[in-house]
Scaffold this motif. Sequence first.
Motif, mmCIF file in Angstrom:
data_model
loop_
_atom_site.group_PDB
_atom_site.id
_atom_site.type_symbol
_atom_site.label_atom_id
_atom_site.label_comp_id
_atom_site.label_asym_id
_atom_site.label_seq_id
_atom_site.Cartn_x
_atom_site.Cartn_y
_atom_site.Cartn_z
ATOM 1 N N SER A 140 0.903 -1.114 -0.125
ATOM 2 C CA SER A 140 0.034 0.216 0.080
ATOM 3 C C SER A 140 0.782 1.335 0.044
ATOM 4 O O SER A 140 0.610 2.212 -0.660
ATOM 5 C CB SER A 140 -0.885 0.123 1.237
ATOM 6 O OG SER A 140 -0.024 0.284 2.588
ATOM 7 N N LEU A 141 2.038 1.242 0.699
ATOM 8 C CA LEU A 141 2.921 2.436 0.689
ATOM 9 C C LEU A 141 3.462 2.620 -0.717
ATOM 10 O O LEU A 141 3.727 3.718 -1.100
ATOM 11 C CB LEU A 141 3.816 2.168 1.725
ATOM 12 C CG LEU A 141 3.667 2.434 3.130
ATOM 13 C CD1 LEU A 141 4.729 2.076 4.073
ATOM 14 C CD2 LEU A 141 3.229 3.815 3.492
ATOM 15 N N CYS A 142 3.747 1.579 -1.405
ATOM 16 C CA CYS A 142 4.501 1.488 -2.492
ATOM 17 C C CYS A 142 3.322 1.944 -3.705
ATOM 18 O O CYS A 142 4.037 2.218 -4.914
ATOM 19 C CB CYS A 142 4.926 0.042 -2.950
ATOM 20 S SG CYS A 142 6.372 -0.178 -2.159
ATOM 21 N N ALA A 176 2.307 4.642 -5.201
ATOM 22 C CA ALA A 176 2.794 6.084 -5.368
ATOM 23 C C ALA A 176 2.095 6.834 -6.465
ATOM 24 O O ALA A 176 2.457 6.218 -7.677
ATOM 25 C CB ALA A 176 4.445 6.028 -5.452
ATOM 26 N N GLN A 177 1.744 7.884 -5.971
ATOM 27 C CA GLN A 177 1.239 8.776 -6.882
ATOM 28 C C GLN A 177 2.309 9.766 -7.711
ATOM 29 O O GLN A 177 2.430 10.137 -8.748
ATOM 30 C CB GLN A 177 0.309 9.781 -6.393
ATOM 31 C CG GLN A 177 -0.518 10.795 -7.532
ATOM 32 C CD GLN A 177 -1.382 11.801 -6.816
ATOM 33 O OE1 GLN A 177 -1.075 12.250 -5.460
ATOM 34 N NE2 GLN A 177 -2.643 11.909 -7.086
ATOM 35 N N HIS A 237 6.728 9.989 -7.564
ATOM 36 C CA HIS A 237 7.963 9.428 -7.129
ATOM 37 C C HIS A 237 9.023 10.054 -7.669
ATOM 38 O O HIS A 237 9.240 10.166 -8.849
ATOM 39 C CB HIS A 237 7.837 7.957 -8.185
ATOM 40 C CG HIS A 237 8.640 7.142 -7.628
ATOM 41 N ND1 HIS A 237 8.688 6.127 -6.510
ATOM 42 C CD2 HIS A 237 10.056 7.141 -8.138
ATOM 43 C CE1 HIS A 237 9.912 5.300 -6.586
ATOM 44 N NE2 HIS A 237 10.647 5.872 -7.467
ATOM 45 N N SER A 255 8.800 8.963 -2.148
ATOM 46 C CA SER A 255 7.431 8.872 -2.878
ATOM 47 C C SER A 255 6.308 9.502 -2.106
ATOM 48 O O SER A 255 6.634 9.542 -0.828
ATOM 49 C CB SER A 255 7.205 7.239 -2.965
ATOM 50 O OG SER A 255 8.091 6.723 -3.858
ATOM 51 N N SER A 259 2.303 8.829 -1.605
ATOM 52 C CA SER A 259 1.399 7.799 -2.146
ATOM 53 C C SER A 259 0.171 8.393 -2.610
ATOM 54 O O SER A 259 -0.157 9.713 -2.416
ATOM 55 C CB SER A 259 1.109 6.938 -1.091
ATOM 56 O OG SER A 259 0.358 7.289 0.265
ATOM 57 N N ASN A 260 -0.949 7.645 -3.058
ATOM 58 C CA ASN A 260 -2.126 8.472 -3.465
ATOM 59 C C ASN A 260 -3.061 9.160 -2.416
ATOM 60 O O ASN A 260 -3.632 9.871 -2.561
ATOM 61 C CB ASN A 260 -3.112 7.115 -4.026
ATOM 62 C CG ASN A 260 -2.499 6.697 -5.452
ATOM 63 O OD1 ASN A 260 -2.104 7.455 -6.174
ATOM 64 N ND2 ASN A 260 -2.807 5.295 -5.809
#
Length: 636
Positions: A13-15, A17-18, A20, A36, A38-39
């Motif tokens: 979930s952390l990865c 990314a919106q 980066h 990053s 995230s969303n």
Amino acid sequence: MNARSRILLAVLSLCAAQAHAAPLTSPDRHISVDVSVSNNGNLTYTVSRDGKPVILPSALGLQLQGADLSSKLRLSASSPVKLVRDSYELATAKKGRITYSANEQTHTVRNAAGQAMDLSFRVSNDGVAFRYVVRAPKLQFISESTSFAFDPATRAWLQPMSVAQTGWMNTNPSYEEHYQREIPVGTPSKLGAGWAFPALFRTGDTWVALTEANMDGSFHASRLASDSPGGVYRLAPPAAPEVFTKGALLAEGKGELATPWRIITLGSLKTLVESTLGTDLAAPAVAFDKARIQPGHASWSWALLKDDATVFDVQKRFVDYAADMKWDYTLVDADWDRKIGFEKLRELVQYAEGKGVGILVWYNSSGAWNKTEYSPKGALLAPAQRRKEFARLREIGVKGVKIDFFAGDGKSMIAYYVDILNDAAKAGLLVNFHGATLPRGWSRTYPNLMTVEAIRGLEFTTFEQVDQDAVPAHAAMLPFARNLFDPMDFTPMVFGDIPNIKRATRNGFELAESVLFLSGIQHFAERPEGMATVPPYVKTLLQDLPRSWDDVRFIDGYPGRYAIIARRSGDSWYVAGINADGVERSVDLDLSFLDGRSGTIVTDGDTERSFTQAPIGGGKASISIKPHGGFVAVFK
């Protein structure tokens, strides 16, 4: 869902990314950092070495009064990558002349209200450092999101923080607990007050040391939180009592608030032991007369003789002892103002000067934050009084001060340390902090800071047998943790008896501490009677022992088990090793860097209190270290 599945889900979930940023790498490209957003606006980073993850996706961010910069963020700008170069000199460290090179990039993030925070990363060949900077008319810290997430298979070597307002006369915390060695990440601190820096970890084939640096008095000191579920360690603030009387606990500022650098040293164990990141990220040196930066060795009566020895005649005898050993100082400990007095102190200073020995004197830092009664007490609390006291010491020829019993890590207490260091620098006095915080690179910023205790040192081993029994493993931790970057006043070395205590180490182990442990002024615990029992070649070695070091090489070791390190002074190399285990250890030494020169090794004899001396070559050599024993090899 099991624990590993929950961790994996959190990482995934952390990865998601919106935004980066491009990876930032070290100059040699072995270390890489990814930042990053995230969303859902969470700011995270990861660290890898040679493509393998070291720090898994970990949180970043700050919460300030009126500004939440920990969530719902967007990445608004990233600066070009620039190469940072620095060089400096240190008289109290593992290297005399140090160079630093790192790639730096600053990311600006904004919250929903448009408030901005700069996040700067530096990546060097031996690690990663980052810090936050926020600008606003008024700034008040609330909390920090910074975390360090490790793979669940990682192991840790950590020192618990002691609980504030506990211990003798309410003097905790003072960074004086025993290390928990090779524990699974996620193990809670047994005292519940957090984990101290430097914090050591091994993940796969990579070793990691976490710490912080660049404490200027505007920010509190941090530690790792007690609980680290799933191997995720978060930064935590100090406890409420850790303040100067009526002073601030947490960071605050006007115009700009910059955190200390958060430091992740990583690589092989050799990389960590030879790294200087803990001072590389500290502020440059304040003005101080270079002629007064005099590292050295000191005699000290209190270690074995305690309070009754702080009288004029005994201190005079310890001056004679220091002169005989060609040492530089004698430390006069607590209650000297009542038992000796200023006028007799002046006489002692003059006597010592005639012998080529400088006098250091003890002070009690404390106000209302603990119950200690040792004096001089309260003389350093108010700036005007402190400066007057320092001027008086300077006038009678005292070289430096040992200041004890601080309250911990609150912002106002850190500011108190900094004020003392600045005022002592202006007075030309050397400083030793005891019952104190980890110095976090202060020895670079303040060349007059010679050493800091911040360790469960020898004095504890003279009180209870349980602390003495723990010495071998404890001492074998210190080159890899507490003494990794900052000078440490462990006050080592006893060859004779400790009253009412059975010593746990052999004499070779004790001798090796004089080289392994780094301290701008090394206060030796042994008294004249004990020194009289050693062979002449041991006494000569200690008379000639360098006061500072120019270079370091890690030879071999394992935290809490054994340590072998080489240190250079000029053209001479000293190689020292200790074995914490209860069985003899055979070690193959690669000393090929010594170009085949020959040397002499001093190690344990047939009994626990004896020595032996033999020649040793500077190539490859095999040696045996006795249980709880050690050695020093000298190549001149």
